[in-house]
Design a protein around this motif. Structure first.
Motif, PDB file in Angstrom:
ATOM      1  N   ALA A   1       0.824  -1.213   0.000  1.00  0.00           N
ATOM      2  CA  ALA A   1       0.000   0.000   0.000  1.00  0.00           C
ATOM      3  C   ALA A   1       0.855   1.259   0.000  1.00  0.00           C
ATOM      4  CB  ALA A   1      -0.941   0.000   1.210  1.00  0.00           C
ATOM      5  N   VAL A   2       2.064   1.192   0.561  1.00  0.00           N
ATOM      6  CA  VAL A   2       2.961   2.359   0.537  1.00  0.00           C
ATOM      7  C   VAL A   2       3.408   2.639  -0.893  1.00  0.00           C
ATOM      8  CG1 VAL A   2       5.080   3.355   1.450  1.00  0.00           C
ATOM      9  CG2 VAL A   2       3.734   1.815   2.868  1.00  0.00           C
ATOM     10  N   HIS A   3       3.774   1.579  -1.606  1.00  0.00           N
ATOM     11  CA  HIS A   3       4.130   1.722  -3.022  1.00  0.00           C
ATOM     12  C   HIS A   3       2.967   2.326  -3.807  1.00  0.00           C
ATOM     13  CE1 HIS A   3       5.127   0.339  -7.160  1.00  0.00           C
ATOM     14  NE2 HIS A   3       3.848  -0.029  -7.181  1.00  0.00           N
ATOM     15  N   ASN A   4       1.751   1.826  -3.587  1.00  0.00           N
ATOM     16  CA  ASN A   4       0.594   2.315  -4.318  1.00  0.00           C
ATOM     17  C   ASN A   4       0.319   3.784  -4.042  1.00  0.00           C
ATOM     18  OD1 ASN A   4       0.150  -0.246  -5.397  1.00  0.00           O
ATOM     19  ND2 ASN A   4      -1.243  -0.843  -3.760  1.00  0.00           N
ATOM     20  N   ALA A   5       0.414   4.181  -2.782  1.00  0.00           N
ATOM     21  CA  ALA A   5       0.174   5.583  -2.431  1.00  0.00           C
ATOM     22  C   ALA A   5       1.228   6.492  -3.049  1.00  0.00           C
ATOM     23  CB  ALA A   5       0.153   5.751  -0.916  1.00  0.00           C
ATOM     24  N   SER A   6       2.469   5.991  -3.134  1.00  0.00           N
ATOM     25  CA  SER A   6       3.549   6.788  -3.705  1.00  0.00           C
ATOM     26  C   SER A   6       3.376   6.958  -5.206  1.00  0.00           C
ATOM     27  CB  SER A   6       4.898   6.125  -3.401  1.00  0.00           C
ATOM     28  OG  SER A   6       5.960   6.880  -3.948  1.00  0.00           O
ATOM     29  N   THR A   7       3.233   5.848  -5.932  1.00  0.00           N
ATOM     30  CA  THR A   7       3.107   5.951  -7.386  1.00  0.00           C
ATOM     31  C   THR A   7       1.753   6.513  -7.793  1.00  0.00           C
ATOM     32  OG1 THR A   7       2.401   3.642  -7.458  1.00  0.00           O
ATOM     33  CG2 THR A   7       4.727   4.078  -7.836  1.00  0.00           C
ATOM     34  N   GLY A   8       0.736   6.324  -6.945  1.00  0.00           N
ATOM     35  CA  GLY A   8      -0.580   6.889  -7.214  1.00  0.00           C
ATOM     36  C   GLY A   8      -0.739   8.316  -6.739  1.00  0.00           C
ATOM     37  N   ARG A   9       0.294   8.866  -6.093  1.00  0.00           N
ATOM     38  CA  ARG A   9       0.309  10.263  -5.633  1.00  0.00           C
ATOM     39  C   ARG A   9      -0.852  10.578  -4.698  1.00  0.00           C
ATOM     40  NH1 ARG A   9       1.973   9.552 -10.676  1.00  0.00           N
ATOM     41  NH2 ARG A   9       3.981  10.432 -11.308  1.00  0.00           N
ATOM     42  N   ALA A  10      -1.069   9.691  -3.732  1.00  0.00           N
ATOM     43  CA  ALA A  10      -2.133   9.891  -2.754  1.00  0.00           C
ATOM     44  C   ALA A  10      -1.563  10.588  -1.516  1.00  0.00           C
ATOM     45  CB  ALA A  10      -2.746   8.554  -2.358  1.00  0.00           C
ATOM     46  N   PRO A  11      -2.108  11.732  -1.126  1.00  0.00           N
ATOM     47  CA  PRO A  11      -1.590  12.457   0.042  1.00  0.00           C
ATOM     48  C   PRO A  11      -2.038  11.817   1.349  1.00  0.00           C
ATOM     49  CG  PRO A  11      -3.442  13.640  -0.905  1.00  0.00           C
ATOM     50  CD  PRO A  11      -3.193  12.466  -1.806  1.00  0.00           C
TER      51      PRO A  11
ATOM     52  N   ASP B   1      12.988  -2.604  18.589  1.00  0.00           N
ATOM     53  CA  ASP B   1      13.906  -1.472  18.494  1.00  0.00           C
ATOM     54  C   ASP B   1      14.865  -1.734  17.332  1.00  0.00           C
ATOM     55  OD1 ASP B   1      15.329   0.814  18.949  1.00  0.00           O
ATOM     56  OD2 ASP B   1      16.322   0.098  20.774  1.00  0.00           O
ATOM     57  N   VAL B   2      14.718  -0.986  16.239  1.00  0.00           N
ATOM     58  CA  VAL B   2      15.527  -1.218  15.035  1.00  0.00           C
ATOM     59  C   VAL B   2      16.409  -0.005  14.768  1.00  0.00           C
ATOM     60  CG1 VAL B   2      13.893  -2.827  14.013  1.00  0.00           C
ATOM     61  CG2 VAL B   2      13.634  -0.388  13.569  1.00  0.00           C
ATOM     62  N   PRO B   3      17.496  -0.181  14.004  1.00  0.00           N
ATOM     63  CA  PRO B   3      18.450   0.917  13.816  1.00  0.00           C
ATOM     64  C   PRO B   3      17.857   2.167  13.186  1.00  0.00           C
ATOM     65  CG  PRO B   3      19.463  -1.164  13.206  1.00  0.00           C
ATOM     66  CD  PRO B   3      18.020  -1.452  13.461  1.00  0.00           C
ATOM     67  N   ASP B   4      17.040   2.028  12.152  1.00  0.00           N
ATOM     68  CA  ASP B   4      16.467   3.213  11.498  1.00  0.00           C
ATOM     69  C   ASP B   4      15.122   2.844  10.908  1.00  0.00           C
ATOM     70  OD1 ASP B   4      15.870   5.562  10.244  1.00  0.00           O
ATOM     71  OD2 ASP B   4      17.749   5.732   9.148  1.00  0.00           O
ATOM     72  N   GLN B   5      14.105   2.987  11.683  1.00  0.00           N
ATOM     73  CA  GLN B   5      12.760   2.568  11.280  1.00  0.00           C
ATOM     74  C   GLN B   5      12.264   3.325  10.054  1.00  0.00           C
ATOM     75  OE1 GLN B   5       9.880   1.839  14.505  1.00  0.00           O
ATOM     76  NE2 GLN B   5       8.431   3.114  13.361  1.00  0.00           N
ATOM     77  N   LYS B   6      12.670   4.581   9.914  1.00  0.00           N
ATOM     78  CA  LYS B   6      12.185   5.405   8.798  1.00  0.00           C
ATOM     79  C   LYS B   6      12.586   4.820   7.443  1.00  0.00           C
ATOM     80  CE  LYS B   6      14.151   9.264  10.095  1.00  0.00           C
ATOM     81  NZ  LYS B   6      14.845   8.752  11.304  1.00  0.00           N
ATOM     82  N   GLN B   7      13.725   4.112   7.418  1.00  0.00           N
ATOM     83  CA  GLN B   7      14.214   3.599   6.139  1.00  0.00           C
ATOM     84  C   GLN B   7      13.339   2.483   5.567  1.00  0.00           C
ATOM     85  OE1 GLN B   7      16.601   4.890   4.182  1.00  0.00           O
ATOM     86  NE2 GLN B   7      16.497   6.511   5.731  1.00  0.00           N
ATOM     87  N   ILE B   8      12.449   1.941   6.369  1.00  0.00           N
ATOM     88  CA  ILE B   8      11.539   0.908   5.853  1.00  0.00           C
ATOM     89  C   ILE B   8      10.709   1.467   4.702  1.00  0.00           C
ATOM     90  CG2 ILE B   8       9.580  -0.600   6.411  1.00  0.00           C
ATOM     91  CD1 ILE B   8      10.609  -0.644   9.307  1.00  0.00           C
ATOM     92  N   VAL B   9      10.303   2.736   4.791  1.00  0.00           N
ATOM     93  CA  VAL B   9       9.412   3.316   3.780  1.00  0.00           C
ATOM     94  C   VAL B   9       9.974   4.579   3.138  1.00  0.00           C
ATOM     95  CG1 VAL B   9       7.335   2.376   4.847  1.00  0.00           C
ATOM     96  CG2 VAL B   9       8.171   4.619   5.564  1.00  0.00           C
ATOM     97  N   ALA B  10      11.187   4.987   3.506  1.00  0.00           N
ATOM     98  CA  ALA B  10      11.704   6.300   3.090  1.00  0.00           C
ATOM     99  C   ALA B  10      11.698   6.498   1.578  1.00  0.00           C
ATOM    100  CB  ALA B  10      13.114   6.502   3.636  1.00  0.00           C
ATOM    101  N   GLN B  11      12.068   5.473   0.808  1.00  0.00           N
ATOM    102  CA  GLN B  11      12.185   5.672  -0.639  1.00  0.00           C
ATOM    103  C   GLN B  11      10.832   5.844  -1.332  1.00  0.00           C
ATOM    104  OE1 GLN B  11      13.767   2.299  -2.818  1.00  0.00           O
ATOM    105  NE2 GLN B  11      13.071   0.883  -1.232  1.00  0.00           N
TER     106      GLN B  11
END
Length: 540
Positions: free
Chosen positions: A44-54, A82-92
């Motif tokens: 769903a993150v991929h879809n929101a990104s390529t679909g340009r959903a705010p 507790d993970v090293p950088d949680q933001k990187q899971i979806v950052a791209q």
């Protein structure tokens, strides 16, 4: 209905927010639990990104103190998650990621994130925060909302308006290619105005993510994924808000053609590989750009004189003849099968949907290999009545249809057209539990063609005479039979089951049973119940 809604699965939550945002252009918010909840968002993150959903996604972080602070670790799982950088899971996939480290600027960070989400190219944003920051006591303060508005839409430069307009007017075979310009519903009448002014201008949709151009206009070429005879035949091509105007391996413009590219993201900054040979490219809002072109054509004496020539009327008449022939060919494909008891065809099904569902029905389509015939025969004409997933993450339509229904309101009919494999990806138990919990009745039409056809087709595109060409779905381990899922029963179970289930569910095994069952399904939804109609299309 507003406020906080509860979901069983993160994929459904973000897909629902995606659908709501896609219909309304209003940002939505999804709350998930730390790293594992973020991972649960999945495709769903991929879809929101390529679909340009705010969409604003907020996730907690494991507490960063063992003791001594309000919010310090109190559970075993706080170490495990507790993970090293949680933001990187979806950052791209996100337009912005950030961490709330103190309550003193929490409002500014949220407003900054929403500014990215709502500025073109729109898309998801991601914020995280640990319990210690969430527990911080701060003095109340206010922001001025008007100071945090998104970036205003960009316009074409004056010389660009003149260049594109005169090129289109001078062309003998002009073509406009779009993908998601219909996301802004106001863009549709502007595009109609352009095609009414420049007689002979045709419009091709190569994405199918939105209703960009009405099927009743004689310049309508429909939806084709980057392959159409009009592309190499055109001498001037205007590409607006489109990610894949053509697939070079099979189809590309004539080398002598003039190409202009207008897009909110013409460089496709999140695509490592993207080329589009264009004479000019502009970063501009397409509604604004089309409005500029229409205003220029209405005021420029040279263009007005050219457009008054008899040649344009002749082209308009010729376009009417080709359009009439095109519609006749499509109608012939939509005729019912001649054999009683035979499975339905996608064209026949879509034509029945067009005739049976209310005229203003909103269709959420995730039909994969059957998308083109569904689009050809639904023939939507109103802005905001066709939505397809903007990306490639299967399972979008289940949650998205509920978001669309929530945004559209109780009086608006919503129909999902979904492949059998994609229906399984949508997490139907969660989708239909949410549908009943919040009283969001939609009609889901499940296209049962016996399995996953897309992988086989992809293999044939590369190796048309390879082993796959003589292999069946069963040979490739892509067939669902002989024990196929009961899709209606899955939905009924998710919605609570029982002797009088909230979800009406039937299966149309043959074309002659389809009209009656489809009518029953529509009545069930109009009566406030969910409905799942499985339609057998044959397995090969």
């Amino acid at each position: 209905m507003g406020g906080l809604l509860l979901y069983g699965v993160q994929m459904v939550a973000l897909s629902m927010a995606d659908g709501y945002a896609r219909l309304t252009s209003r940002p939505q918010c999804v709350l998930v639990h730390v790293d594992v909840g973020t991972q649960g968002l999945g495709a769903a993150v991929h879809n929101a990104s390529t679909g340009r959903a705010p969409v604003l996604i907020f996730a907690g972080l494991s507490p960063y103190t063992l003791t001594g602070a309000t919010g310090s670790r109190t559970e075993y799982i706080h170490w495990i998650q507790d993970v090293p950088d949680q933001k990187q899971i979806v950052a791209q996939y996100c337009r912005y990621v950030g961490e709330i480290k103190t309550g003193r600027n929490v409002k500014e960070l949220v407003r900054r994130a929403l500014g990215f989400a709502m500025s073109d190219p729109k898309g998801p944003v991601y914020l995280v925060g640990a319990r210690e920051a969430m527990e911080e006591e701060v003095k109340p303060y206010e922001l001025v909302p008007e100071h945090w508005l998104p970036i205003e839409p960009a316009a074409l430069p004056p010389q660009g308006v003149s260049l594109i307009a005169k090129a289109l007017v001078s062309a003998s075979s002009p073509l406009l290619i779009t993908g998601y310009s219909g996301r802004n519903h106001a863009t549709v009448p502007e595009l109609l105005s352009l095609t009414t002014t420049i007689l002979g201008l045709r419009v091709l949709d190569t994405a199918g993510s939105d209703m960009c151009f009405p099927s009743t206009h004689r310049g309508w070429l429909g939806l084709r994924y980057g392959i159409h005879d009009a592309i190499p035949a055109a001498d001037v091509i205007l590409v607006i808000d489109c990610d894949v105007p053509w697939i070079d391996t099979y189809c590309h413009p004539n080398k002598a053609a003039r190409v202009f590219h207008v897009d909110v993201d013409p460089l496709k900054q999140q695509m490592p590989v993207f080329y589009l040979a264009a004479e000019r490219r502009y970063r501009a809002d397409c509604y604004t750009a089309l409005k500029q072109l229409n205003e220029f054509l209405a005021s420029d004496a040279e263009c007005k004189q050219k457009l008054a020539e008899e040649t344009f009327k002749q082209r308009w008449d010729a376009l009417g003849e080709s359009y009439t022939a095109h519609i006749a060919d499509l109608d012939a494909l939509a005729l019912p099968p001649t054999t009683p008891g035979a499975p339905s065809t996608p064209a026949y099904l879509a034509s029945l949907l067009r005739a049976t569902c209310p005229a203003d029905t909103i269709f959420a389509v995730e039909a994969v290999t059957n998308t083109l015939p569904i689009h050809d025969h639904l023939r939507c004409t109103q802005p905001g009545t066709w939505f397809n997933c903007g990306g490639g993450g299967l399972g979008w339509s289940g949650g998205a249809s509920l978001g669309i229904k929530l945004a559209a309101g109780a009086a608006r009919f919503v129909c999902v057209v979904v492949g059998d494999g994609t229906f399984l990806f949508s997490v139907p138990a969660s989708v239909w539990w949410v549908a009943r919990r919040y009283r969001l009745p939609v009609l889901a039409v499940v296209l049962n063609n016996g399995g996953w056809h897309a992988p086989r087709r992809s293999a044939l595109l590369v190796h048309p005479a390879g082993l796959t060409s003589s292999a069946s779905l069963a040979d490739l381990n892509l067939a669902f039979g002989p024990d196929c899922p009961d899709y209606g029963a899955l939905a009924q179970a998710g919605a609570g089951g029982g002797p009088d289930p909230w979800v009406w569910a039937r299966k149309a095994d043959c074309w002659d049973a389809l009209p009656g069952l489809l009518g029953e399904a529509v009545q069930a939804v109009q009566g406030g119940r969910g409905a799942v109609l499985e339609v057998a299309l044959g397995s090969e």
